[in-house]
Design a protein around this motif. Structure first.
Motif, PDB file in Angstrom:
ATOM      1  N   VAL A 190     -60.657  15.397 -21.269  1.00  0.00           N
ATOM      2  CA  VAL A 190     -60.643  15.406 -22.736  1.00  0.00           C
ATOM      3  C   VAL A 190     -61.502  14.273 -23.280  1.00  0.00           C
ATOM      4  O   VAL A 190     -62.287  14.468 -24.224  1.00  0.00           O
ATOM      5  N   PHE A 191     -61.368  13.082 -22.716  1.00  0.00           N
ATOM      6  CA  PHE A 191     -62.146  11.937 -23.199  1.00  0.00           C
ATOM      7  C   PHE A 191     -63.642  12.168 -22.979  1.00  0.00           C
ATOM      8  O   PHE A 191     -64.468  11.878 -23.857  1.00  0.00           O
ATOM      9  N   PHE A 192     -64.010  12.684 -21.833  1.00  0.00           N
ATOM     10  CA  PHE A 192     -65.420  12.954 -21.549  1.00  0.00           C
ATOM     11  C   PHE A 192     -65.973  14.010 -22.502  1.00  0.00           C
ATOM     12  O   PHE A 192     -67.082  13.862 -23.035  1.00  0.00           O
ATOM     13  N   THR A 193     -65.218  15.081 -22.732  1.00  0.00           N
ATOM     14  CA  THR A 193     -65.677  16.146 -23.625  1.00  0.00           C
ATOM     15  C   THR A 193     -65.854  15.629 -25.046  1.00  0.00           C
ATOM     16  O   THR A 193     -66.849  15.958 -25.724  1.00  0.00           O
ATOM     17  N   THR A 238     -66.365  21.023 -18.841  1.00  0.00           N
ATOM     18  CA  THR A 238     -65.138  20.223 -18.889  1.00  0.00           C
ATOM     19  C   THR A 238     -64.115  20.750 -19.889  1.00  0.00           C
ATOM     20  O   THR A 238     -63.049  20.142 -20.051  1.00  0.00           O
ATOM     21  N   THR A 239     -64.427  21.872 -20.543  1.00  0.00           N
ATOM     22  CA  THR A 239     -63.480  22.460 -21.496  1.00  0.00           C
ATOM     23  C   THR A 239     -62.532  23.408 -20.768  1.00  0.00           C
ATOM     24  O   THR A 239     -62.405  24.580 -21.132  1.00  0.00           O
ATOM     25  N   VAL A 240     -61.902  22.928 -19.728  1.00  0.00           N
ATOM     26  CA  VAL A 240     -60.976  23.752 -18.951  1.00  0.00           C
ATOM     27  C   VAL A 240     -59.562  23.183 -18.994  1.00  0.00           C
ATOM     28  O   VAL A 240     -58.708  23.577 -18.200  1.00  0.00           O
ATOM     29  N   THR A 241     -59.344  22.273 -19.941  1.00  0.00           N
ATOM     30  CA  THR A 241     -58.015  21.651 -20.048  1.00  0.00           C
ATOM     31  C   THR A 241     -56.894  22.676 -20.190  1.00  0.00           C
ATOM     32  O   THR A 241     -55.854  22.553 -19.534  1.00  0.00           O
ATOM     33  N   PRO A 242     -57.039  23.733 -21.032  1.00  0.00           N
ATOM     34  CA  PRO A 242     -55.942  24.710 -21.142  1.00  0.00           C
ATOM     35  C   PRO A 242     -55.613  25.401 -19.829  1.00  0.00           C
ATOM     36  O   PRO A 242     -54.449  25.728 -19.571  1.00  0.00           O
ATOM     37  N   GLN A 243     -56.615  25.608 -18.991  1.00  0.00           N
ATOM     38  CA  GLN A 243     -56.371  26.289 -17.722  1.00  0.00           C
ATOM     39  C   GLN A 243     -55.710  25.370 -16.703  1.00  0.00           C
ATOM     40  O   GLN A 243     -55.268  25.834 -15.651  1.00  0.00           O
ATOM     41  N   LEU A 244     -55.650  24.076 -16.968  1.00  0.00           N
ATOM     42  CA  LEU A 244     -54.857  23.156 -16.149  1.00  0.00           C
ATOM     43  C   LEU A 244     -53.432  23.058 -16.662  1.00  0.00           C
ATOM     44  O   LEU A 244     -52.503  22.786 -15.901  1.00  0.00           O
ATOM     45  N   MET A 245     -53.258  23.283 -17.957  1.00  0.00           N
ATOM     46  CA  MET A 245     -51.931  23.174 -18.545  1.00  0.00           C
ATOM     47  C   MET A 245     -51.077  24.405 -18.283  1.00  0.00           C
ATOM     48  O   MET A 245     -49.849  24.297 -18.163  1.00  0.00           O
ATOM     49  N   TRP A 287     -68.651  17.253 -35.902  1.00  0.00           N
ATOM     50  CA  TRP A 287     -67.918  16.012 -36.141  1.00  0.00           C
ATOM     51  C   TRP A 287     -66.416  16.294 -36.195  1.00  0.00           C
ATOM     52  O   TRP A 287     -65.603  15.492 -35.721  1.00  0.00           O
ATOM     53  N   LEU A 288     -66.056  17.431 -36.799  1.00  0.00           N
ATOM     54  CA  LEU A 288     -64.645  17.836 -36.784  1.00  0.00           C
ATOM     55  C   LEU A 288     -64.166  18.054 -35.355  1.00  0.00           C
ATOM     56  O   LEU A 288     -63.041  17.665 -34.991  1.00  0.00           O
ATOM     57  N   SER A 289     -65.000  18.669 -34.524  1.00  0.00           N
ATOM     58  CA  SER A 289     -64.640  18.889 -33.123  1.00  0.00           C
ATOM     59  C   SER A 289     -64.413  17.565 -32.405  1.00  0.00           C
ATOM     60  O   SER A 289     -63.456  17.421 -31.627  1.00  0.00           O
ATOM     61  N   VAL A 290     -65.281  16.579 -32.640  1.00  0.00           N
ATOM     62  CA  VAL A 290     -65.123  15.262 -32.008  1.00  0.00           C
ATOM     63  C   VAL A 290     -63.798  14.627 -32.427  1.00  0.00           C
ATOM     64  O   VAL A 290     -63.047  14.094 -31.591  1.00  0.00           O
ATOM     65  N   ALA A 291     -63.500  14.683 -33.722  1.00  0.00           N
ATOM     66  CA  ALA A 291     -62.254  14.094 -34.216  1.00  0.00           C
ATOM     67  C   ALA A 291     -61.034  14.765 -33.600  1.00  0.00           C
ATOM     68  O   ALA A 291     -60.069  14.093 -33.203  1.00  0.00           O
ATOM     69  N   LEU A 292     -61.055  16.081 -33.504  1.00  0.00           N
ATOM     70  CA  LEU A 292     -59.931  16.805 -32.921  1.00  0.00           C
ATOM     71  C   LEU A 292     -59.768  16.483 -31.435  1.00  0.00           C
ATOM     72  O   LEU A 292     -58.642  16.363 -30.931  1.00  0.00           O
ATOM     73  N   GLN A 293     -60.887  16.329 -30.725  1.00  0.00           N
ATOM     74  CA  GLN A 293     -60.815  16.015 -29.299  1.00  0.00           C
ATOM     75  C   GLN A 293     -60.199  14.637 -29.064  1.00  0.00           C
ATOM     76  O   GLN A 293     -59.347  14.462 -28.188  1.00  0.00           O
ATOM     77  N   TYR A 294     -60.610  13.657 -29.867  1.00  0.00           N
ATOM     78  CA  TYR A 294     -60.014  12.330 -29.713  1.00  0.00           C
ATOM     79  C   TYR A 294     -58.546  12.333 -30.137  1.00  0.00           C
ATOM     80  O   TYR A 294     -57.726  11.592 -29.566  1.00  0.00           O
ATOM     81  N   ALA A 295     -58.203  13.133 -31.135  1.00  0.00           N
ATOM     82  CA  ALA A 295     -56.786  13.241 -31.525  1.00  0.00           C
ATOM     83  C   ALA A 295     -55.965  13.838 -30.385  1.00  0.00           C
ATOM     84  O   ALA A 295     -54.839  13.384 -30.104  1.00  0.00           O
ATOM     85  N   ILE A 296     -56.502  14.862 -29.714  1.00  0.00           N
ATOM     86  CA  ILE A 296     -55.816  15.445 -28.555  1.00  0.00           C
ATOM     87  C   ILE A 296     -55.635  14.402 -27.466  1.00  0.00           C
ATOM     88  O   ILE A 296     -54.563  14.299 -26.840  1.00  0.00           O
ATOM     89  N   PHE A 297     -56.683  13.601 -27.232  1.00  0.00           N
ATOM     90  CA  PHE A 297     -56.588  12.555 -26.209  1.00  0.00           C
ATOM     91  C   PHE A 297     -55.469  11.576 -26.537  1.00  0.00           C
ATOM     92  O   PHE A 297     -54.667  11.208 -25.657  1.00  0.00           O
TER      93      PHE A 297
END
Length: 584
Positions: A157-160, A186-193, A242-252
């Protein structure tokens, strides 16, 4: 004598002593405790000197990312509780992680204008994103069976999130395309969850728990297109990323604060390449996995076929809708996804997965048939298909996952990899074939292809009955209720417990619980009495019988040469045997 001359003389004397010393003396001197202690102290001082160096920026970042709050650290005796809040967090993370693949779909024409290139060049961006996602599915997702999930997921998540900054600032189409491919890997986080939820949720509620994450996945696909289309109509397309970046860091941040540190399910140095190769024998071993993969291939093709050609239908005759109106159709699919968790709890968790798959195929068939053959003259057709088609595909996938996660409890990430590769291939085929058929025969031609795909999925489903263990057949009858309500597939009386799951559930316990923390394969959790002799009983044993037993031990396995000797030994006519101290 001056001090310089005295020092020279002392050095010469020491050199002469070393020269006169024997090899034994030198060896003894080298191994003296004083010199060893001095060297150890010197090493400790060197280590302290190195440790006083300030850590680098990367070391600080590593320490922050991989540090686990005390309340989230693994306790084998009391595993963290898998709550509804954690389940919803996994669904939220899945939604806005997979959305990275679909932000570009509604804005390809705007990207072409901004980068000043022909449309055909930007049309490859979705293909690159899907190809990167496929690479991540195949080469990263199986690592979930080797690594601890918390640091692995946080790293991805942090790398993405960090790489996505480049999508918002770059002025080069080539750089944009390259970053889109890397972030897709690296957008495979859901498939690990999803496999993690399969480990944590009790089997009798596994479908409901997984449906929350699957609904998040589908919502992410639809929300990405909706948000991207609406935002680009009023502001620059760069704000979407930019919205995508903000959401990714919020998920992290949310995962860092609330995701427990679960241990790896396979400890023992599993080889990466052998692990990848093991997916093929795993598929060949389980007929239910092959059946689920084929069903998902054909049903996912109908999903991408519909949403790809729907824009062409609504933008042309007889509707002529604007892009914003077309984008709002995603709300219909979102409504069907919201219903998924409730349906899974009421239906999928109560019946065998096979029956839920049949129901899902039925909803798809009704939606596609109505949408295909009345959609050319009334908008009710696409509306019904958007709801029933997505709902049926989602519920069928949840039921199939509930069944296949029961076959390999310690290999769920590899099972999910095989399932998702088949699903992804179906999506690619649906997009490609559907677009070509629409170009040649219009809406009805592409919809008829979806009808055929659902027909194939139904045939594959009906080839094996709900209780069939082989590849084809109906052994066991047509009963649709689970034999055990505490199992996910309805067949196993007691499914092998995952050591990640808490013990305070209604699930039955097997006789042994592997200790994943210590890498144990088996441990006895009950007292044993065998292997210990009662000394009083030994002393009370008749002496004659004791001699018989001892004679039998001495002659066990030897050839008897004389019948008379053998007969004498059986009657106890032997010379006395000296007693042996200790228990017999």
């Amino acid at each position: 004598m001056s001090s310089g001359e005295q020092t020279t003389a002392n050095d010469a004397g020491i050199a002469q002593k070393k020269a006169d010393a024997t090899p034994g003396d030198l060896e003894q001197r080298q191994q003296s405790p004083d010199e060893h202690i001095s060297s150890s102290n010197a090493s400790e001082q060197d280590g302290k000197a190195e440790s006083t160096k300030p850590p680098s920026t990367w070391q600080k970042m590593y320490a922050v990312v991989f540090w686990t709050p005390p309340k989230l650290r693994w306790d084998r005796e009391k595993p963290p509780r898998f709550s509804l809040g954690l389940n919803v967090l996994f669904g939220f993370a899945g939604a806005f992680t997979v959305a990275n693949l679909y932000y570009n779909h509604p804005i390809l024409n705007i990207l072409a204008e901004d980068f000043n290139v022909p449309y055909v060049r930007v049309s490859n961006i979705p293909t690159l994103a899907q190809a990167g996602y496929a690479v991540g599915l195949l080469f990263l997702c199986p690592l979930g069976d080797m690594f601890e999930r918390r640091p692995f997921v946080l790293s991805l998540v942090f790398f993405t999130a960090t790489m996505s900054i480049g999508l918002a600032v770059t002025r080069s189409l080539e750089v944009f395309s390259a970053i889109q491919f890397i972030t897709a890997v690296t957008t495979v986080t859901p498939q690990l969850m999803l496999p993690l939820v399969g480990d944590l949720a009790p089997p009798n509620r596994r479908a409901a728990a997984m449906s929350i994450v699957v609904s998040g996945l589908m919502l992410g696909i639809l929300l990405a297109r909706l948000l991207s289309g609406i935002m680009t109509q009023y502001v620059s397309w760069r704000y979407v990323y930019w919205l995508s970046v903000a959401l990714q860091y919020a998920i992290f941040v949310f995962l860092w604060l609330f995701m427990p540190d679960y241990p790896a399910t396979n400890k023992g140095g599993m080889n990466y390449f052998k692990m990848l190769w093991s997916i093929l024998p795993m598929v060949a071993k389980h007929p239910i996995l092959v059946q689920a993969c084929l069903i998902s291939f054909f049903t996912s093709a109908t999903f991408t076929n519909f949403w790809t050609v729907l824009t062409f239908l609504l933008a042309g005759k007889p509707y002529y809708y604007e892009p914003l109106t077309i984008g709002l159709f995603a709300l219909i699919g979102i409504a069907s996804m919201v219903c998924g968790p409730f349906y899974a709890r009421l239906v999928i968790d109560r019946f065998v997965p096979w029956f839920s798959v049949i129901l899902g195929m039925g909803w798809c068939l009704i939606g596609i048939s109505l949408g295909t053959y009345i959609g050319t003259f009334t908008v009710a057709g696409p509306v019904i298909q958007a709801f029933l088609g997505d709902f049926g595909m989602q519920t069928a996938q949840i039921a199939n996952r509930s069944a296949i996660f029961a076959v390999e409890p310690k290999g769920r990430n590899r099972v999910n990899t095989a399932f998702m590769v088949a699903t992804f291939c179906g999506q690619l085929v649906g997009t490609s074939v559907g677009s070509q058929l629409y170009a040649r025969g219009g809406w009805i031609a592409s919809g008829s292809y979806s009808m055929g795909s659902i027909g194939m999925a139904l045939i594959i489903t009906l080839a094996r009955g709900p209780w069939e263990e082989g590849w084809v057949g109906w052994h066991g009858g047509l009963a649709i209720f689970k034999k055990s309500k505490d199992s996910a597939d309805g067949k196993a009386e007691v499914e092998e417990r995952s050591a990640l799951r808490r013990m305070d559930t209604n699930e039955k316990q097997p006789d042994k619980v592997p200790d994943l923390e210590k890498g144990e394969s088996h441990r006895d959790h009950h007292p044993h009495t065998h292997g210990w002799d009662d000394q009083n009983e030994v002393n009370a044993t008749d002496a004659e019988k004791s001699l018989e037993m001892r004679a039998a031990e001495n002659d066990y396995g030897k050839d008897v040469e004389n019948d008379e000797i053998s007969k004498t030994r059986r009657t106890g006519q032997l010379e006395p045997v000296a007693p042996v101290d200790g228990p017999a």
